[in-house]
Motif scaffolding. Structure first.
Motif, PDB file in Angstrom:
ATOM      1  N   ASN A   1      -3.200  19.599  18.826  1.00 51.35           N
ATOM      2  CA  ASN A   1      -4.192  20.773  18.544  1.00 51.35           C
ATOM      3  C   ASN A   1      -3.981  21.783  19.500  1.00 51.35           C
ATOM      4  OD1 ASN A   1      -5.124  19.512  16.063  1.00 51.35           O
ATOM      5  ND2 ASN A   1      -6.353  18.249  17.385  1.00 51.35           N
ATOM      6  N   GLN A   2      -3.108  22.232  20.038  1.00 52.60           N
ATOM      7  CA  GLN A   2      -3.154  23.199  20.832  1.00 52.60           C
ATOM      8  C   GLN A   2      -1.835  24.369  20.785  1.00 52.60           C
ATOM      9  OE1 GLN A   2      -2.475  20.423  24.385  1.00 52.60           O
ATOM     10  NE2 GLN A   2      -1.004  21.984  25.126  1.00 52.60           N
ATOM     11  N   TYR A   3      -0.948  24.150  19.669  1.00 54.68           N
ATOM     12  CA  TYR A   3       0.226  24.858  19.413  1.00 54.68           C
ATOM     13  C   TYR A   3       0.160  25.094  18.011  1.00 54.68           C
ATOM     14  CZ  TYR A   3       2.068  22.609  23.631  1.00 54.68           C
ATOM     15  OH  TYR A   3       2.402  22.138  24.815  1.00 54.68           O
TER      16      TYR A   3
END
Length: 616
Positions: free
Chosen positions: A250-252
């Protein structure tokens, strides 16, 4: 500006279209196996640090390894010569396999995909990971991704399980994502993706770490050729696993893109055809079924060729197999002064609805493409494939046709039909052809084309448009007679001696032609330079056909002799399906047909339309 490299993988020793953009790089995967000359815009994966020699098992992954170890970029992407991403924001229609189907690769279709530098750059720099759009494995008749692998032909499910074990041992942080992917129903196909540099480096370390360990643990000594590609197949699954892992963080920013599949990517041999040459250019056209008969035609050209002349033979086609191409090239190879090229012309004709009449095949229209493919040549010889050459064809090429559009031979058959009271040809000629002198009508099976002069008066597009109208009884022949009227050099009739088809042409048709023309035809039969088996009856259908012995004399020296014999023996002489035979006595049925439906009657035309609607 960020550097983007989309690597498009190509197969060794294959000639396929290149997509050349500032952001693309066309690479031969397994270049160590390349034996043919390499196109100047193709890169090789056997330079620097590479695993090119492992291409038979690693497949396109040898390109990825080479790019990882040798090329600097901010974004790395991978496609195939037949499969490209769609950068179109609108979803394009897909086939049942989740791909956008195209018949061939050209600029028009690339525009539909928005596959250009601006669209590629605009989208790529906004994401960290782009992958091919997922496909529901239900479409592939499987329950899960793992089940899809289990059902794959040539692959062993134990290899998939071994891959999962290696991930669990060496990359435990990936294992949850690997299980989720394996047990899920969305498959990310074709090993196609675009990644930001640091992510790509991490992924490559993981990918080749898993595959190297797999090679150490798996005994592949008894694997088939297809099964040896297991490592490539596993790599495809690892790409999906890594994508699931990246999304779980959940960070790209990630995105899925549609894939386009191109049925025909073969390079048009424009570089060969467009250049002027000192050789005699000869053009033939055929489909794959017709290859054995074309082989006889080619052999006759070889037999009569002169050592002091060079000959360039080109075959226009859409479906001739690689096997047949190689066999024909082998047939020609014994002559050092003769070259043979195959030109797939699909991209020229896809938008046209071309349909020839009666026994004539669609390939008859391909001669129109000569105006485009040979536009830098002065003259070109076109030959039908249902003929044999009995005299050096270079002599025909050297005929002076001045500034006429075409050199051809008057058609004694058409002239005879004009004088026949029951064929109603005068009515057709008047309403459709409108020729000033229909008795000057020429036969189009042997042509000497003045390309430059023809291009002044017509074009490939105009001729194909006329063909698509479907109104012409004798297809391309009618069209050329209309377009070239008044600009024809009439050549010695010996250059196109049509046979006495079914033993009826001379007595029932040709003999009705003007006396002077008929006498020239009968004289040409004594020493023909070209024998043309024009009409529905052919020597490979009926061994006793007029001049058939000349055909069989050559046929038995070709690599297709046994195949031609086999077809004759079982009555297969057309690639049209659903041939109708009643009581196994076609001769009897034909006789009844002539009695009930005489030539020239309206009821005969009606029954012909019904018949050809069934057998087409």
């Amino acid at each position: 500006m960020k550097t983007i490299k989309i690597f498009i993988t190509h197969t060794p020793n294959k000639s396929n279209q290149l997509v050349e953009l500032p952001v693309t790089s066309n690479v031969i995967a397994g270049a160590v196996y390349q034996t043919l000359p390499v196109h100047e815009h193709l890169e090789l994966d056997n330079t620097g640090d590479n695993i090119s020699a492992f291409n038979k098992s690693y497949c396109e992954l040898t390109t990825q390894y080479w790019a990882w170890k040798n090329i600097e970029a901010d974004y790395y992407g991978f496609c195939h010569y037949r499969r490209l991403f769609s950068f179109n924001e609108e979803k394009l229609p897909e086939d049942g396999w989740g791909t956008i189907p195209f018949s061939y690769l050209n600029q028009e279709n690339l525009q539909k995909l928005k596959f250009d530098e601006d669209h590629i750059r605009k989208l790529t720099v906004n994401y960290d990971f782009i992958i091919s759009a997922g496909i529901d494995v239900k479409l592939l008749k499987a329950k899960t991704v793992a089940d899809h692998y289990k059902k794959a032909d040539h692959l062993r499910y134990s290899d998939f399980e071994l891959m999962m074990d290696i991930i669990k041992e060496k990359y435990p942080y990936l294992y949850t994502s690997a299980e989720r992917y394996a047990n899920g129903n969305i498959f990310y196909p074709c090993n196609m993706f675009i990644m930001e540099k640091s992510m790509f480096y991490q992924y490559s370390e993981i990918l080749f770490g898993i595959l190297t360990d797999f090679e150490k643990r798996c005994d592949m000594s008894d694997y088939s050729v297809q099964a040896l590609r297991t490592i490539g197949h596993l790599g495809e699954r690892i790409a999906g696993i890594y994508y699931i892992y990246i999304r779980s963080l959940n960070q790209y920013k990630t995105k899925e893109l549609q894939i386009a599949l191109f049925k025909n990517t073969e390079i048009m041999q424009d570089e060969i055809l467009m250049k002027k040459s000192d050789s005699v250019p000869i053009v033939l056209a055929a489909n794959d079924f017709y290859v054995p008969y074309m082989s006889v035609c080619i052999e006759s050209i070889l037999n009569t060729s002169a050592e002091l002349s060079n000959y360039d033979i080109s075959v226009l086609h859409t479906d001739i197999t690689t096997t047949n191409q190689e066999l024909l090239k082998c047939q020609v190879s014994k002559y050092k002064n003769v070259s043979l090229n195959f030109v797939n012309i699909s991209r020229f004709i896809e938008s046209y609805q071309l349909k020839a009449k009666d026994h004539i095949t669609t390939e008859t229209f391909y001669r129109f493409l000569i105006l485009e493919l040979y536009k830098n040549h002065s003259k070109v010889i076109y030959l039908d494939c249902d003929l044999i050459v009995c005299r050096d064809i270079a002599e025909l090429y050297n005929e002076d046709i001045a500034d006429n559009m075409i050199g051809a031979i008057q058609d004694v058959d058409f002239a005879g039909q004009m004088n026949s009271p029951w064929l109603r040809m005068k009515e057709y000629e008047k309403k459709t052809l409108g020729l000033k002198d229909p008795f000057k009508y020429f036969q189009a099976g042997v042509l000497l084309m003045n390309v430059a002069e023809m291009r002044k008066h017509t074009s490939m597009e105009q001729l194909l448009d006329m063909a698509a109208s479907g109104i012409y009884k004798y297809s391309d022949q009618d069209i050329l007679n209309i377009v070239c009227e008044g600009s024809v050099k009439y050549l010695d009739m010996s250059w196109n001696v049509i046979n006495d088809c079914d033993g009826r042409r001379i007595s029932e048709v040709a003999s009705r032609a003007p006396a002077s023309l008929f006498e020239k035809y009968m004289q040409s039969r004594k020493q023909p330079y070209v024998i043309h088996y024009a009409g529905i009856q052919k020597p490979w259908k009926k061994a006793s056909e007029d001049f058939a012995w000349r055909f069989w004399e050559i046929a038995r020296t070709t690599p297709y002799y046994e195949q031609i014999l086999e077809r004759l023996g079982i009555g297969v002489n057309s690639n049209k399906k659903n041939k109708i035979t009643v009581f196994g006595k076609p001769g009897f049925i034909k006789s009844i047909g002539y009695y009930l439906f005489p030539i020239g009657t309206n009821r005969r035309e009606i029954i012909k339309k019904i018949y050809y609607s069934i057998v087409k």
